[in-house]
Design a protein around this motif. Structure first.
Motif, PDB file in Angstrom:
ATOM      1  N   TYR A   1      47.675  28.374  20.551  1.00 27.69           N
ATOM      2  CA  TYR A   1      47.943  28.648  21.968  1.00 27.69           C
ATOM      3  C   TYR A   1      46.917  27.912  22.829  1.00 27.69           C
ATOM      4  CZ  TYR A   1      50.831  32.443  20.149  1.00 27.69           C
ATOM      5  OH  TYR A   1      51.773  33.173  19.483  1.00 27.69           O
ATOM      6  N   PRO A   2      47.271  26.751  23.344  1.00 24.87           N
ATOM      7  CA  PRO A   2      46.295  25.955  24.105  1.00 24.87           C
ATOM      8  C   PRO A   2      46.046  26.462  25.520  1.00 24.87           C
ATOM      9  CG  PRO A   2      48.413  24.850  24.071  1.00 24.87           C
ATOM     10  CD  PRO A   2      48.552  26.058  23.186  1.00 24.87           C
ATOM     11  N   ASN A   3      46.930  27.310  26.045  1.00 23.36           N
ATOM     12  CA  ASN A   3      46.794  27.767  27.429  1.00 23.36           C
ATOM     13  C   ASN A   3      46.184  29.165  27.499  1.00 23.36           C
ATOM     14  OD1 ASN A   3      48.102  25.422  28.435  1.00 23.36           O
ATOM     15  ND2 ASN A   3      50.085  26.330  27.945  1.00 23.36           N
TER      16      ASN A   3
ATOM     17  N   VAL B   1      57.178  38.899  28.421  1.00 18.20           N
ATOM     18  CA  VAL B   1      55.728  38.802  28.265  1.00 18.20           C
ATOM     19  C   VAL B   1      55.204  39.777  27.217  1.00 18.20           C
ATOM     20  CG1 VAL B   1      53.508  38.933  29.444  1.00 18.20           C
ATOM     21  CG2 VAL B   1      55.510  38.049  30.658  1.00 18.20           C
ATOM     22  N   ALA B   2      55.597  41.039  27.327  1.00 20.40           N
ATOM     23  CA  ALA B   2      55.107  42.043  26.381  1.00 20.40           C
ATOM     24  C   ALA B   2      55.532  41.708  24.953  1.00 20.40           C
ATOM     25  CB  ALA B   2      55.622  43.422  26.778  1.00 20.40           C
ATOM     26  N   ARG B   3      56.757  41.249  24.790  1.00 22.51           N
ATOM     27  CA  ARG B   3      57.247  40.923  23.444  1.00 22.51           C
ATOM     28  C   ARG B   3      56.526  39.708  22.868  1.00 22.51           C
ATOM     29  NH1 ARG B   3      63.773  42.226  23.679  1.00 22.51           N
ATOM     30  NH2 ARG B   3      63.542  44.314  24.560  1.00 22.51           N
ATOM     31  N   MET B   4      56.193  38.750  23.723  1.00 26.04           N
ATOM     32  CA  MET B   4      55.403  37.605  23.251  1.00 26.04           C
ATOM     33  C   MET B   4      54.060  38.072  22.701  1.00 26.04           C
ATOM     34  SD  MET B   4      56.049  34.796  26.268  1.00 26.04           S
ATOM     35  CE  MET B   4      54.732  33.756  25.697  1.00 26.04           C
ATOM     36  N   MET B   5      53.444  39.005  23.422  1.00 25.68           N
ATOM     37  CA  MET B   5      52.134  39.502  23.000  1.00 25.68           C
ATOM     38  C   MET B   5      52.241  40.312  21.708  1.00 25.68           C
ATOM     39  SD  MET B   5      50.453  40.513  26.691  1.00 25.68           S
ATOM     40  CE  MET B   5      48.808  40.717  26.006  1.00 25.68           C
ATOM     41  N   PHE B   6      53.274  41.149  21.616  1.00 20.91           N
ATOM     42  CA  PHE B   6      53.466  41.952  20.400  1.00 20.91           C
ATOM     43  C   PHE B   6      53.665  41.052  19.182  1.00 20.91           C
ATOM     44  CE2 PHE B   6      55.365  45.553  23.153  1.00 20.91           C
ATOM     45  CZ  PHE B   6      54.093  46.076  23.353  1.00 20.91           C
ATOM     46  N   GLN B   7      54.562  40.080  19.316  1.00 20.24           N
ATOM     47  CA  GLN B   7      54.890  39.223  18.178  1.00 20.24           C
ATOM     48  C   GLN B   7      53.717  38.340  17.779  1.00 20.24           C
ATOM     49  OE1 GLN B   7      58.484  37.134  19.169  1.00 20.24           O
ATOM     50  NE2 GLN B   7      59.758  38.968  19.155  1.00 20.24           N
ATOM     51  N   SER B   8      52.997  37.827  18.769  1.00 23.01           N
ATOM     52  CA  SER B   8      51.853  36.969  18.465  1.00 23.01           C
ATOM     53  C   SER B   8      50.741  37.754  17.779  1.00 23.01           C
ATOM     54  CB  SER B   8      51.321  36.339  19.753  1.00 23.01           C
ATOM     55  OG  SER B   8      50.151  35.602  19.499  1.00 23.01           O
ATOM     56  N   THR B   9      50.486  38.944  18.297  1.00 26.54           N
ATOM     57  CA  THR B   9      49.438  39.778  17.703  1.00 26.54           C
ATOM     58  C   THR B   9      49.806  40.177  16.279  1.00 26.54           C
ATOM     59  OG1 THR B   9      48.894  40.646  19.893  1.00 26.54           O
ATOM     60  CG2 THR B   9      48.065  41.861  18.002  1.00 26.54           C
ATOM     61  N   ASN B  10      51.080  40.452  16.070  1.00 31.14           N
ATOM     62  CA  ASN B  10      51.537  40.876  14.748  1.00 31.14           C
ATOM     63  C   ASN B  10      51.532  39.721  13.749  1.00 31.14           C
ATOM     64  OD1 ASN B  10      52.896  42.829  12.891  1.00 31.14           O
ATOM     65  ND2 ASN B  10      54.561  41.339  13.047  1.00 31.14           N
ATOM     66  N   ALA B  11      51.985  38.546  14.193  1.00 26.87           N
ATOM     67  CA  ALA B  11      52.136  37.423  13.267  1.00 26.87           C
ATOM     68  C   ALA B  11      50.848  36.624  13.085  1.00 26.87           C
ATOM     69  CB  ALA B  11      53.253  36.501  13.759  1.00 26.87           C
TER      70      ALA B  11
ATOM     71  N   HIS C   1      47.704  37.524  14.754  1.00 27.20           N
ATOM     72  CA  HIS C   1      46.497  38.292  15.092  1.00 27.20           C
ATOM     73  C   HIS C   1      45.706  37.613  16.212  1.00 27.20           C
ATOM     74  CE1 HIS C   1      47.359  40.638  11.517  1.00 27.20           C
ATOM     75  NE2 HIS C   1      47.390  39.514  10.812  1.00 27.20           N
ATOM     76  N   GLN C   2      46.459  37.106  17.180  1.00 27.66           N
ATOM     77  CA  GLN C   2      45.848  36.358  18.280  1.00 27.66           C
ATOM     78  C   GLN C   2      46.677  36.559  19.548  1.00 27.66           C
ATOM     79  OE1 GLN C   2      45.771  32.159  17.549  1.00 27.66           O
ATOM     80  NE2 GLN C   2      44.726  31.654  19.463  1.00 27.66           N
ATOM     81  N   LEU C   3      46.001  36.762  20.674  1.00 24.81           N
ATOM     82  CA  LEU C   3      46.713  36.867  21.943  1.00 24.81           C
ATOM     83  C   LEU C   3      47.137  35.475  22.408  1.00 24.81           C
ATOM     84  CD1 LEU C   3      44.540  39.477  23.883  1.00 24.81           C
ATOM     85  CD2 LEU C   3      46.844  39.816  22.979  1.00 24.81           C
ATOM     86  N   PRO C   4      48.352  35.328  22.928  1.00 21.75           N
ATOM     87  CA  PRO C   4      48.826  34.002  23.331  1.00 21.75           C
ATOM     88  C   PRO C   4      48.205  33.493  24.629  1.00 21.75           C
ATOM     89  CG  PRO C   4      50.489  35.661  23.804  1.00 21.75           C
ATOM     90  CD  PRO C   4      49.398  36.358  23.051  1.00 21.75           C
ATOM     91  N   PHE C   5      47.623  34.385  25.427  1.00 19.37           N
ATOM     92  CA  PHE C   5      46.982  33.996  26.691  1.00 19.37           C
ATOM     93  C   PHE C   5      46.029  35.106  27.109  1.00 19.37           C
ATOM     94  CE2 PHE C   5      51.556  34.818  26.989  1.00 19.37           C
ATOM     95  CZ  PHE C   5      51.541  36.155  27.351  1.00 19.37           C
ATOM     96  N   LYS C   6      45.078  34.752  27.955  1.00 22.85           N
ATOM     97  CA  LYS C   6      44.082  35.721  28.410  1.00 22.85           C
ATOM     98  C   LYS C   6      44.464  36.360  29.740  1.00 22.85           C
ATOM     99  CE  LYS C   6      40.237  33.327  26.121  1.00 22.85           C
ATOM    100  NZ  LYS C   6      38.946  32.616  26.329  1.00 22.85           N
ATOM    101  N   ASP C   7      45.071  35.571  30.617  1.00 23.26           N
ATOM    102  CA  ASP C   7      45.422  36.060  31.950  1.00 23.26           C
ATOM    103  C   ASP C   7      46.919  35.931  32.186  1.00 23.26           C
ATOM    104  OD1 ASP C   7      42.734  36.554  32.577  1.00 23.26           O
ATOM    105  OD2 ASP C   7      42.445  34.499  33.289  1.00 23.26           O
TER     106      ASP C   7
END
Length: 214
Positions: A3-5, A19-29, A31-37
């Protein structure tokens, strides 16, 4: 880095569905948040706060607004109205207000060029007149506030800070007082050139055009 951004810009209406689903899936698959803000931009509505629709006849076509006013005026108007947590109530009156602001900047440029043919970059000169020193102090405050507001995604506050500096500080005070102190014009022109750089992200075409005239 997968996740470069660090920032996601989106509307609040898809906060849960996307947005929420992106965060859930990224964290699950991963173990990293796709963005900070996450910046939730406003929805553009008419001046009465209603959604724009053909049936209501309240649609403001951005292409028509650009033809009538310019892309820079539309961009700056939206920035002025982009208050966090509120929808944008767009109207032709707001666009006219920013067109008047643009005319103010053009008139300031013409006044400067009537008195001097060319202006040095601010970094290459030393300010001597008290008026120029005063306007420069105001400009330094403007720079600080604009940067702070942009860092915190308060685009309307950044735009308002620029609006007040150009209209109130530079034009209403600097330009008017320089008519009795012509020796300050050359220094004011250098400050104005530097201020156009700060305006550039909001009004890129107009600011660059005027900058090269100076």
């Amino acid at each position: 880095d997968f996740y470069p951004n660090s920032l996601l810009i989106t509307g609040f209406d898809i906060l849960f569905f996307w947005v929420a689903r992106m965060m859930f899936q990224s964290t699950n698959a991963l173990h990293q948040l796709p963005f900070k803000d996450i910046y939730l931009h406003a929805l553009v509505k008419d001046e009465q706060g209603r959604k724009m629709s053909k049936s209501l006849g309240n649609v403001i076509d951005p292409n028509e607004s650009i033809k009538e006013y310019s892309a820079d005026i539309l961009r700056f108007t939206l920035a002025l109205l982009a208050i966090q947590g509120r929808d944008i109530k767009l109207s032709n009156d707001k666009l006219l207000q920013v067109r008047n602001f643009t005319n103010k900047i053009y008139n300031a440029t013409n006044y400067l060029l009537l008195n001097e043919s060319k202006f040095e970059d601010l970094e290459n000169i030393t300010l001597h007149s008290e008026l120029a020193k005063y306007i420069y102090a105001k400009f330094q405050t403007c720079v600080k506030d604009v940067r702070e507001n942009l860092d915190n995604y308060r685009f309307n506050d950044a735009a308002n800070t620029l609006y007040k500096f150009f209209w109130d500080d530079f034009c209403d005070w600097g330009i008017e007082l320089s008519k009795a102190e012509k020796s300050s014009v050359k220094e004011l022109g250098s400050i104005f050139k530097e201020a156009l750089k700060l305006l550039n992200p909001f009004m890129p075409f107009i600011s660059e055009y005027l900058y090269h005239k100076l």
